[in-house]
Enzyme design. Structure first.
Site, PDB file in Angstrom:
ATOM      1  CD  GLU A 537    -207.511 -15.346 -44.496  1.00  0.00           C
ATOM      2  OE1 GLU A 537    -207.110 -16.491 -43.850  1.00  0.00           O
ATOM      3  OE2 GLU A 537    -208.206 -14.360 -43.758  1.00  0.00           O
ATOM      4  CG  ASP A 601    -202.235  -8.887 -39.639  1.00  0.00           C
ATOM      5  OD1 ASP A 601    -202.929  -9.263 -40.652  1.00  0.00           O
ATOM      6  OD2 ASP A 601    -202.621  -8.425 -38.684  1.00  0.00           O
TER       7      ASP A 601
END
Length: 703
Positions: A537, A601
């Site tokens: 995030e 990711d």
């Protein structure tokens, strides 16, 4: 947003939110390494059994450096087929089941409490859930509570009447024609603006209307049947119902042809088209925008942000060229299809039959699960207050905050030591990172539901009342200061998100529990699990889309041209890598659609790995680190990351995910980042030539 099996990044604006299969290509090897290839001078101590890594799930017949997805969870994948009521199945589903059991008890208790103070959150939550669970009452009511809305549509005689009903359905959240609401201005994040974006489609993606491949034709055929059967349930004959179904499909196909695809929608600049209301009214004359906004409480708006002008030009043409009778048919459909759960069972059954074609699910989730979800979506913060009192201790929140601080520090160090970014861009990046707002667990300021009336009389009436209340809440922001306390997810949600206009990351309490977050587990496991999500995030703020917003959430280019070009070149490697992944025959991951999530990711895991090393140094010093269950901390970090992404998924759902979801399938979220990380190679002793090892000139390196 970090979704382990599906969703999209979510922002906080209610009206316009910015919110897996086993590897089929690699073959098992006969030798498995579970410790570093190079022996240590002295054998490290093994601390014995750990938490959150399930050794029974590890498939030791597979070489970790050939297929880490299968190695880390192959046994679990074989032993956990997708249940009949689901389209995919993974650890998040198991956590969801456990959380749902706790939430169901809270709802049952609230529904049974007939003495709750009128107007209290407990009364509203209990009555909403009880009305939704009253399936006998729903059957007896039939269309009684829907008829006033249907009558409004039936009374329409001309385009002016259609416009008035569009305004009405905007407040009811049916999705008719387009989406509109109040959001932060992406180029001036200190104020709210009226935003409009394309919509009006009932199938999951525009391509289902436009493509002629077998999959698209099957979904389209099922959709027409769904339309036809629903109109028959509304009392139409077979012939009339079929004609109405064709009319809806014809209208929606025109909207689909004018809609941008999902890759194009990822460009925030292309979706930012500010114009005066007068200009918008001139360009889209048949929408009657001034009257619509005035009717819905936005009459003082002098400007609008139009996401896709070409779509609205075509919508204006559609409104003028389509017979009023067909526009009324479409409005009937949008209303009814958005309320199937509040109508007699036959309506929900038809909706599920269509959903089956898309997802492959064998059976519908039980009523209580659907009503639990509806209560969370409708009264999420009233419901959430009941949940966090039971499920989220302060100590867990503090540990999560400590991890985030360490990961943010690691990100700062990666920016500072970056070899391809110039000093001016680094300064802006560090400024943005320092301004990042972190929200953990639940809001500091809860929503006030006092103006929302909920009773046990009618679930459908409750739904309509709640939608109108939510719309008024959104509209009331216009002209006021930006509310940076607002959350775009409810406390029980098992997910997280980054919002570019708010420059914030949000982690609801539902996510902060095992196996994603376990205060009793070793650091390696927590950093690989929830830490990986935190890094994901945080780095969304610096992915190919998020990087276009500055520290205050403004859409502004703060990169030097040379740095932007170098970034684009580097992320292009990631796009090429993921576009080569093929989970099904002739089906490939869309590297452009999934770019942001793939970058989050990869970059997130990289900075979290470095944060873990700092934490391990604090715990053990610079020397030898103990094993747990025979694995080093570094190995447990990667195992933790991988075991939370092990997912089985039905082929139908996988095909739909590839088409519509900005997240890659679970197997590629597992192996994609690791194939670029020398840290992974070192942890498992991987050698050139093994399938998880990319040649140095083929690896991506961003941060």
């Amino acid at each position: 947003m970090n979704n382990l099996s599906t969703p999209h990044r979510a922002g906080a604006a209610a009206a316009l939110l910015l919110t897996l299969a086993g590897c089929a290509t690699t073959q098992p090897a006969t030798v498995t390494q579970t410790a570093p290839a190079a022996p240590a001078p002295a054998a490290p101590a093994d601390l014995g059994p750990g938490r959150s890594i399930n050794l029974a799930d590890v498939d030791r017949s597979v070489e970790p450096c050939d297929d880490f997805f299968q190695f880390s969870g192959g046994n679990w994948l074989r032993n956990n087929p997708v249940p009949g009521y689901a389209s995919s199945w993974g650890p998040r589903n198991l956590l969801n089941d456990r959380t749902q059991a706790k939430l169901r008890q809270l709802l049952d208790d609230a529904a049974a409490d007939r003495s709750a103070a009128p107007g209290s959150n407990r009364q509203k939550v209990g009555d909403f859930y009880a009305s939704g669970m009253d399936s006998v009452g729903l059957e007896q009511a039939g269309l009684k509570y829907l008829k006033p809305e249907l009558a409004r549509i039936a009374a329409i005689r001309d385009l002016a009447g259609v416009r008035a009903e569009i305004a009405r359905q905007q407040t009811l959240g049916t999705g008719a024609f387009f989406r509109a609401g109040v959001t932060p201005d992406r180029k001036n994040s200190s104020q709210y603006v009226v935003s409009m974006s394309q919509g009006g489609l009932s199938m999951p993606d525009r391509d289902y209307y436009l493509k002629s491949d077998a999959r698209s034709l099957a979904v389209r055929t099922a959709y027409v049947q769904y339309l036809t059967n629903t109109f028959k349930l509304l009392g139409e004959s077979e012939t009339v119902a079929a004609a109405k179904a064709k009319a809806v499909l014809r209208l929606e196909t025109r909207l689909a042809q004018a809609s941008k695809d999902r890759v194009s929608l990822r460009d925030p600049y292309a979706s930012y088209n500010k114009m005066t209301l007068a200009e918008a009214n001139q360009r889209f004359p048949n929408m009657g925008l001034p009257a619509l906004l005035k009717t819905n409480g936005l009459g003082t708006a002098a400007e609008v942000i139009v996401g896709q002008p070409e779509f609205f030009q075509e919508l204006s043409n559609v409104l003028k060229q389509t017979p009023v009778a067909e526009l009324k048919t479409y409005l009937d459909w949008q209303l009814v299809s958005s309320l199937t759960s509040a109508l007699p069972k036959a309506f929900g059954d038809e909706a599920f039959r269509f959903a089956q074609v898309q997802s492959g699910a064998r059976q519908q989730p039980t009523r209580w699960k659907r009503m639990l979800s509806a209560t969370d979506n409708t009264l999420g913060e009233a419901f959430g207050q009941l949940y966090v009192d039971e499920a989220f201790p302060p100590a867990a929140k503090q540990k999560a905050l400590d991890m985030l601080a360490n990961i943010r520090e690691s990100m700062a160090e990666h920016i500072q030591t970056n070899t391809w970014m110039s000093a001016p861009t680094k300064q802006e990046a560090l400024k943005k990172l320092a301004a990042l707002q972190v929200k953990i667990g639940y809001p500091d300021k809860w929503k006030n539901y006092s103006a929302l009336n909920i009773s046990r009389e009618s679930y459908l009436q409750n739904m309509l009342a709640a939608r109108q209340w939510s719309y008024r809440q959104n509209v009331s922001k216009f002209g006021g200061p930006i509310d940076r306390t607002e959350w775009g997810m409810t406390p029980p949600t098992i997910n997280a998100y980054y919002s570019p206009p708010m420059n914030e990351i949000v982690f609801p309490a539902g996510y902060l529990q095992p196996p994603f977050f376990d205060p009793e587990a070793d650091d390696a496991v927590n950093y690989g699990a929830i830490g990986g999500v935190m890094g994901h995030e945080i780095t969304h703020g610096f992915d190919d889309s998020g990087r276009k917003y500055d520290s205050q959430g403004n859409l502004r280019d703060w990169w030097t041209p040379a740095d932007a070009a170098e970034f684009t070149k580097r992320v292009g490697i990631v796009g090429t890598q993921y576009s080569a992944f093929s989970p099904l025959d002739s089906v490939y991951v869309n590297g452009k659609l999934t770019m942001g999530e793939n970058l989050a990711d990869f970059a997130g895991l990289t900075i979290v790995y470095a944060a873990l090393q700092k934490q391990l140094d604090k715990t053990y010093g610079k020397g030898q680190r103990p094993l747990i269950d025979g694995f080093t901390p570094e190995q447990r970090f990667f195992l933790s990351w991988a075991q939370l992404r092990r997912t089985n998924i039905r082929p139908e759902a996988l095909r739909q995910q590839i088409l519509t979801d900005p997240h890659s399938p679970g197997q590629y979220r597992t192996i994609g980042p690791l194939m670029n990380m020398p840290e992974f190679y070192q942890a498992f002793g991987c050698q050139p030539g093994q399938k998880m090892v990319r040649a140095e000139d083929e690896r991506a390196k961003i941060w």
